[in-house]
Write an enzyme that holds these catalytic residues in place. Structure first.
Site, mmCIF file in Angstrom:
data_model
loop_
_atom_site.group_PDB
_atom_site.id
_atom_site.type_symbol
_atom_site.label_atom_id
_atom_site.label_comp_id
_atom_site.label_asym_id
_atom_site.label_seq_id
_atom_site.Cartn_x
_atom_site.Cartn_y
_atom_site.Cartn_z
ATOM 1 N N ASP A 95 0.815 -1.209 0.000
ATOM 2 C CA ASP A 95 0.000 0.000 0.000
ATOM 3 C C ASP A 95 0.858 1.272 0.000
ATOM 4 O OD1 ASP A 95 -2.753 1.086 0.440
ATOM 5 O OD2 ASP A 95 -1.845 1.903 2.256
ATOM 6 N N GLU A 99 1.452 -0.343 -4.921
ATOM 7 C CA GLU A 99 0.409 0.632 -5.219
ATOM 8 C C GLU A 99 1.076 1.993 -5.430
ATOM 9 O OE1 GLU A 99 -3.570 2.857 -3.589
ATOM 10 O OE2 GLU A 99 -1.844 2.573 -2.303
#
Ligand code: NOJ
Length: 541
Positions: free
Chosen positions: A203, A245
């Site tokens: 993330d 990401e």
């Protein structure tokens, strides 16, 4: 497809799964890990190879688990570590891989580290987070959650200083300059690898470090650290799937591949996604041509990951002002559909539930360069609920059948209501009904995935967009060794004719990948005709 290849992910189809929404095995109204195990055969039948699970760790759930309060355990709603191990084993028995979410940039403000850190300036954990006596530093750093935050700094009364956060103010950023924190992160990674995960979706990695005079995104220190982490992971489990990401323009994303072996093997291609929707709304290919021309080649060992929707808003960060205005205008007619810099709707409602468009976009997903991800529920054309707050609009229970609670749960009250409207309600849109109907979207998706996997060119191929005078048709080639697939997409609502120069394949036959039927012969003027929103995949040879 061989699952044992080091770069298995190039041939794979991925599935993003929100555990809370999938199947509630113990009747408490929340989906759980044992529930996912019940559905592994469904996923195997769909044809996917790996399942990316949204955050599983203990959390106060102010950002659905992206606010981690303990990196070593499982949230009680989801089960226990033993359930997780069982899920990994059961998935592996079926040849499915498990990708866990790794949230490194920040924690919850309820994480014990932060509770300590904020308690006093000389607490040993103080330096694990980013503190400042001024909120004026890093003024050039953009705010990501524009609807809820006005600053990346929040004042903390206990010590009279500000802490840094790129997301919600309850998600303080960790300080990667601190060597103890870096050592702890290695332990976390090892813990999950020891539990058997095949990889991580990582993330928010562009934001790990902060440096004066930069916008604190994509900076050298962040790349150096990711290399350090990759080399550690290579030592303990080489070949681990790592998907970053990085929601950035292609030129800023590509450096995260490093030299092809020392940073991220996989990265999402964010900017292509909104342009697929834009192209189909405009009935012309220009925006896709533009972003693909702006996408440089990537190292041979690396891979893009493409998607149509996910658990967040359809992000409009990597588009121009004009493109954003067009997208809002076309796809977010109600103010409630917007959030931050994006649109909080699902695939089928975005496309007006027009099956032709849903299939067209899925066809592009399966033929564009890279590995595709399907967001849970999109394989049956599930709807959204824009009356739920935040991004919960697209996180409603998976619709399994037409029984009360749609086969998701036996509880009286669910974590979120099931979709029950006329167009997308569970009575109409559900897995059981689609299993029974050979013409359903679900059967079609299975076929699409199966045919994709028959072609090494899809996933591994050299990608080339072909010129065509007709701007409504997007033709592109994927070529890998002897396998050459020409995919054509009619982006418009009219019949379209297209002439392609295929002289380099002179006299070879073009056969439909689905039916096997020979449709044309390659020549300097290969003429093809497509119905409104039709797509064709042709195998050349
Ligand atoms: C990106 C995740 O996809 C999103 O759901 C989350 O809110 C932010 N990162 C913060 O972790």
């Amino acid at each position: 497809m061989s699952q044992d290849k080091k770069d298995w992910y190039k041939d794979a189809v991925l599935y993003e799964l929100y555990v809370r929404a999938y199947r509630d095995s113990n009747g408490d109204g929340h989906g759980d890990l044992l529930g996912v195990i019940e559905k592994l055969d469904y996923l195997k039948d769909l044809g996917v190879d790996a399942i990316w699970l949204l955050p599983l760790m203990p959390s106060p759930l102010k950002d659905d688990g992206y606010d981690v309060a303990d990196f070593y355990n499982i949230h009680k709603d989801y089960g226990q570590l033993a359930d997780f191990k069982l899920l990994v084993d059961e998935a592996h028995k079926r040849g499915l891989k498990i990708i866990a979410e790794l949230v490194l940039n920040h924690t919850s403000d309820e994480h014990p580290w932060f509770i300590e850190s904020r308690s006093s300036k000389d607490n040993p954990k103080r330096d694990w987070y980013v503190w400042s006596d001024s909120d004026k530093k890093h003024a050039d750093t953009r705010i990501i959650f524009t609807d809820s935050e006005t600053s990346n700094w929040t004042y903390d009364e206990t010590t009279g200083e500000y802490y840094w956060h790129r997301f919600f103010s309850h998600q303080p950023d960790l300080n990667y300059d601190n060597p103890e924190l870096r050592a702890e992160v290695k332990k976390i990674v090892k813990h999950w690898l020891d539990l058997g995960v095949d990889g991580f979706r990582m993330d928010a990695i562009p934001y790990l470090f902060e440096r004066e005079g930069t916008n604190n995104e994509n900076i050298k220190e962040t790349h150096d650290y990711l290399k350090e982490l990759r080399s550690y992971i290579d030592e303990i489990k080489p070949g681990t799937f790592l998907l970053g990401e990085v929601n950035q323009w292609p030129e800023d994303t590509i450096p995260y591949f490093g030299n092809g072996h020392d940073e991220m093997p996989l990265l999402f291609h964010f900017p292509i996604m909104p342009r697929l929707y834009k192209a189909v709304a405009e009935g012309k290919r220009g925006s896709i041509d533009w972003i693909m021309a702006r996408t440089p080649a990537i190292p041979e060992s690396c891979q893009w990951v493409v998607f149509l929707r996910n658990h967040d808003e359809l992000t409009l960060e990597m588009v121009t002002e004009e493109e954003r205005a067009f997208m809002y205008d076309h796809y977010a007619p109600e103010p409630r559909m917007k959030i931050n810099v994006g649109i909080r709707r699902r695939l089928a409602p975005l496309l007006g539930n027009d099956t032709r468009k849903i299939k067209l976009l899925n066809s592009m997903l399966m033929t564009l360069p890279g590995t595709p991800i399907i967001y849970y529920g999109d394989e049956i054309g599930m709807g959204d609920n824009i009356w739920l707050p935040d991004r919960n609009s697209v996180r409603t229970p998976m619709q399994w059948n037409d029984s009360p609670n749609t086969g998701f749960s036996e509880a009286d009250s669910l974590y979120a209501p099931v979709i029950a409207d006329d167009d997308f309600g569970f009575k109409k849109v559900n897995v059981a009904a689609q299993e029974a109907d050979p013409d359903s979207l679900l059967h079609w998706m299975r076929q699409l995935i199966k045919v994709r996997k028959e072609h090494s060119a899809l996933g591994r191929g050299q990608f080339e967009i072909l010129l065509s005078e007709n701007q409504a048709v997007l033709p592109f080639l994927n070529s890998h060794e002897q396998d050459v697939v020409l995919a054509l997409h009619n982006l418009s609502d009219k019949r379209q004719k297209v002439n392609l120069d295929l002289s380099r394949f002179a006299a070879q036959s073009l056969s439909d990948c689905f039916s096997g039927e020979q449709l044309a012969t390659a020549s300097q003027q290969t003429g093809l005709e497509l119905k409104p929103y039709e797509f064709i995949w042709l195998s050349i040879g």
